[in-house]
Each structure stands twice: as structure tokens, then as C-alpha cells.
Write a protein that holds these residues in place. Structure first.
Motif, short mmCIF file in Angstrom:
data_model
loop_
_atom_site.label_atom_id
_atom_site.label_comp_id
_atom_site.label_asym_id
_atom_site.label_seq_id
_atom_site.Cartn_x
_atom_site.Cartn_y
_atom_site.Cartn_z
N ASP A 1 0.87 -1.26 0.47
CA ASP A 1 -0.10 0.07 0.08
C ASP A 1 0.88 1.40 0.08
O ASP A 1 0.44 1.91 -0.59
CB ASP A 1 -1.35 0.42 1.11
CG ASP A 1 -2.16 1.41 0.97
OD1 ASP A 1 -3.47 1.13 0.52
OD2 ASP A 1 -1.70 2.46 0.72
N ASP B 1 4.46 9.74 4.78
CA ASP B 1 3.87 8.64 3.69
C ASP B 1 3.09 9.63 2.14
O ASP B 1 3.32 10.35 1.83
CB ASP B 1 2.11 8.73 4.41
CG ASP B 1 1.82 7.64 3.86
OD1 ASP B 1 1.99 7.33 1.87
OD2 ASP B 1 0.69 7.64 3.74
N ASN C 1 -8.64 11.36 3.66
CA ASN C 1 -9.20 10.06 4.65
C ASN C 1 -10.40 9.62 5.44
O ASN C 1 -11.00 11.03 5.74
CB ASN C 1 -8.45 8.81 4.69
CG ASN C 1 -7.88 9.08 6.42
OD1 ASN C 1 -7.38 9.83 6.38
ND2 ASN C 1 -7.18 8.16 6.45
#
Ligand code: BGC
Length: 376
Positions: free
Chosen positions: A127, A175, A261
Motif C-alpha cells: 500500500d 507517507d 481519508n
């Protein structure tokens, strides 16, 4: 002679102790002893149990692995690169051949990947991409640019007229996905900022760059560092609160919110919903977390991007098994991680809102209707 006997007893006790220890799981372990020779062949390391997204991945891994012949262990790093490295080291001592790892921090995880590679272990980045090292063999991922583009497009499709207040939020800059999501969203939103449809209300860095259709990583980094949620619900809430405190009533009304998100979307949505000067809001998300699916049914979150974790899990297990069987896994493209092009397998995503929620999430068997209320 006596000395030797003592030594043999000691060695036997040590062996028994080791056997017991290797049979024991630590936190989040799925030490199921499935088939094989008892050695753990595949190690899986996930970033944190504190977000439903990764607990969902664990559940799906366990479901998918129920029938495998290989023994597998899943460990969580709890948002710490040090724990992540310790997890990898612990799996290495158990003799894993394949490591499936979703890094907490893409750069920091390079050390863990290198430790694994040094022992001949195949590293599959899951991911999130591990960056800054050539010790990553494969990458299994969703199309993260498409995720951001879908979020941006949803806002664009919901807006009418000019001067619509736009609030931007982003993921953690540690990230790599946070950049891909933002890049996708910006590609769709920027033309609509340039033509006056949207007016950015919460980021001076984004305003300074609003005429640029394509941003460099550095430029994105400047915006992200201003509007990051760090993937943290509380940070998202605090940021939204301070943005609304700083904004005048005229900067509110019918607002549009890019939330990266589901977890952060719910926090941000709650803050906007409780502001008297906000008449309506459209807010994005991703992951199709159960709580957000309920928020969408209840009209508190506008959309989510559904990333079918079952596919990602299936792809990464198939990849691992192919490696264990001495074959070369199939890939569909590659991602550059600043050092090398990592062969990748990518999965598409689906936009979900009230209109298609039942078809996409219930009829597909991803969730049970009984897990929600108010679903028609
Ligand atoms: C994942 C998202 C997740 C976020 C926060 C990203 O890398 O792709 O699905 O919501 O991290 O954990």
C-alpha cells in the motif's frame, strides 16, 4: 562426564524454550502454525491498530490466509519506525523468506527493508512505498493518484457558480501516498481554483501556488506541511477548529473540503457541522471504513473512495507465494522510490456515495447490511 550431562540437560532445556518462544505470537500475531515445516515463511508488518483501515487489512489477511499451506505472522508497528524495525528483526530471526510491509514512514523503513534484503528475504512494499533504498523488490498498491483525483472531481462536480470556499487537508508527509493523493486532487482542483469556482481558505502556501497546474514534490511538501493531518484524528480536528476560528463568516456558508481519508474526514466533518456559519459542506474521504459508510448513509460524509482491501491482500499473498515457489511475480508497472523503479501491481478504486453505496459495498459482499442502520 557429569559436566557433559549437565551440558546436555542445559541444551535440551534451551531447545525446548526456543521451540516454545518461536511458537508464541506477540501483539497482533496470527501464529496459526498453518502447514509447512513450522517455520514462519511470510512476515507481515502493518503500521498501526489505531486506524480501522489497518485492522481491516489484518482481518482480510486472516481470511485469505485461512487455507494457505505457509505459516504467516502479522505484527503491528503502532506508528513507530523503531517498533517497525524491531518487528522486522523479530520476523527475520524466525526465518521468514518474504516480508510484506506497509511502512509507517516510507524513508525510515528503508533500514528495515535493507536488514531483510541482507538476509535474502524478498521485500514487498504494501500500500505505501518504502522510499530511498533499492532493498524493495515489489510494490502492491491501489492507484493513489486516482484516489486523489476522484476526491477532487467529487468536489468539482458538487460545486456551482463561483467563489466557493475550499478547505484543503492532507495526509502525513512521511507517507509517499499523501503526495500521490494530493497530486491527484490538485490536478483536478487547480483549474477550478484558477477559474474562480473555488477559493482556498486555509492555506497560504496553496494560495501562493494556485496558478501552477503541476507542482514539484517540494511545492506539494510546502502545502502538505501546512494542512497535514498526519493521519491523526485529533490533529485533523484541531486543525479544522483553528481554521474555522480564523475564518470570517463570509469564508464559510456552503463549503467544500478535501479530506484525505475517512478517519480524518469524520473528525473534520464533525467540526464543520458544529459551526453555525457553515450552512452545508461537501467532504471527501477514502477507505470505505465502516464508520464512514454509516456517516455517508446519515448524510454526514459525502463520499469515500473504496479501496477493496481483499484485492490488495490477494495480490500480495499471490506475489509472496510465487516467490516462495521460485517464480517471478506478475507486475503491471513500476513506481520510482527515489533510488530505483520498483515493479508494482496496481489496483483500481471505486467512488462511493449514497447513490451506489449498497451496490458497491453490500451487494459485493464487502460488508453486511446488518452492520449499518438506515440502509434502504
Ligand atoms: C493509505 C490510506 C490510509 C492512510 C492513513 C495511506 O497510506 O493508503 O488508505 O487511510 O494511509 O493510514
Amino acid at each position: 562426564m557429569k559436566k557433559y550431562r549437565k551440558l546436555i540437560v542445559f541444551a535440551t532445556v534451551l531447545m525446548l524454550l526456543l521451540a516454545t518462544l518461536t511458537g508464541c505470537g506477540t501483539d497482533g500475531t496470527d501464529d496459526d502454525g498453518n502447514g509447512g515445516d513450522g517455520a514462519t515463511r511470510i512476515g507481515i508488518v502493518l503500521p498501526t491498530k489505531d486506524e480501522p483501515r489497518w485492522v481491516q487489512d489484518e482481518t482480510r489477511f486472516n481470511e485469505a490466509l485461512a487455507d494457505t499451506d505457509y505459516s504467516v505472522e502479522i505484527l503491528f508497528s503502532q506508528g513507530s519506525s523503531a517498533s517497525e524495525k524491531a518487528n522486522v528483526e523479530s520476523l527475520l530471526t524466525k526465518g521468514i523468506d518474504v516480508l510484506i510491509i506497509c511502512p509507517h514512514d516510507g524513508d525510515a523503513a528503508a533500514a528495515a527493508a535493507e536488514a531483510a534484503a541482507a538476509e535474502g528475504v524478498t521485500v514487498i512494499s504494501y500500500d505505501r512505498l518504502i522510499t530511498g533504498t533499492d532493498a524493495v523488490d515489489y510494490y502492491v498498491t491501489f492507484d493513489s493518484i486516482a484516489v486523489g483525483a476522484a476526491q477532487g472531481q467529487y468536489l468539482v462536480d458538487s460545486a456551482e457558480g463561483e467563489g466557493n470556499p475550499l478547505y484543503l487537508y492532507a495526509g502525513a508527509s512521511s507517507d509517499n501516498n499523501a503526495f500521490l493523493f494530493f497530486e491527484g486532487a490538485w490536478s483536478v482542483l487547480q483549474p477550478k481554483i484558477a477559474d474562480g469556482t473555488f477559493v482556498i481558505k486555509n492555506s497560504s502556501e496553496a494560495v501562493a501556488l494556485q496558478d501552477k497546474a503541476e507542482l514539484t514534490r517540494d511545492e506539494m511538501g510546502r502545502i502538505i506541511s501546512q494542512v497535514t493531518t498526519n493521519w491523526d484524528f485529533n490533529e485533523a480536528k484541531n486543525k479544522a477548529e483553528s481554521h474555522l476560528t480564523a475564518a470570517a463568516a463570509a469564508d464559510k456558508g456552503d463549503v467544500y473540503i478535501l479530506a484525505p481519508n475517512d478517519g480524518t474526514a469524520r473528525s473534520i466533518a464533525d467540526v464543520f457541522a458544529s459551526d453555525n456559519d457553515v450552512t452545508s459542506y461537501v467532504v471527501t474521504g477514502q477507505d470505505a471504513e465502516k464508520a464512514s459508510v454509516q456517516y455517508i448513509i446519515d448524510g454526514k460524509q459525502s463520499m469515500t473512495v473504496f479501496k477493496d482491501v481483499r484485492t490488495l491482500v490477494k495480490d500480495s499473498i499471490e506475489m509472496a507465494i510465487s516467490v516462495l515457489e521460485g517464480n517471478t511475480p506478475q507486475t503491471t508497472g513500476s513506481y520510482n522510490n527515489n533510488v530505483t523503479d520498483v515493479p508494482a501491481k496496481q489496483t483500481e478504486v471505486i467512488v462511493v456515495d449514497q447513490d451506489n453505496l449498497k451496490a458497491a459495498l453490500i451487494d459485493s459482499g464487502y460488508y453486511e447490511a446488518s452492520e449499518f442502520t438506515g440502509l434502504e
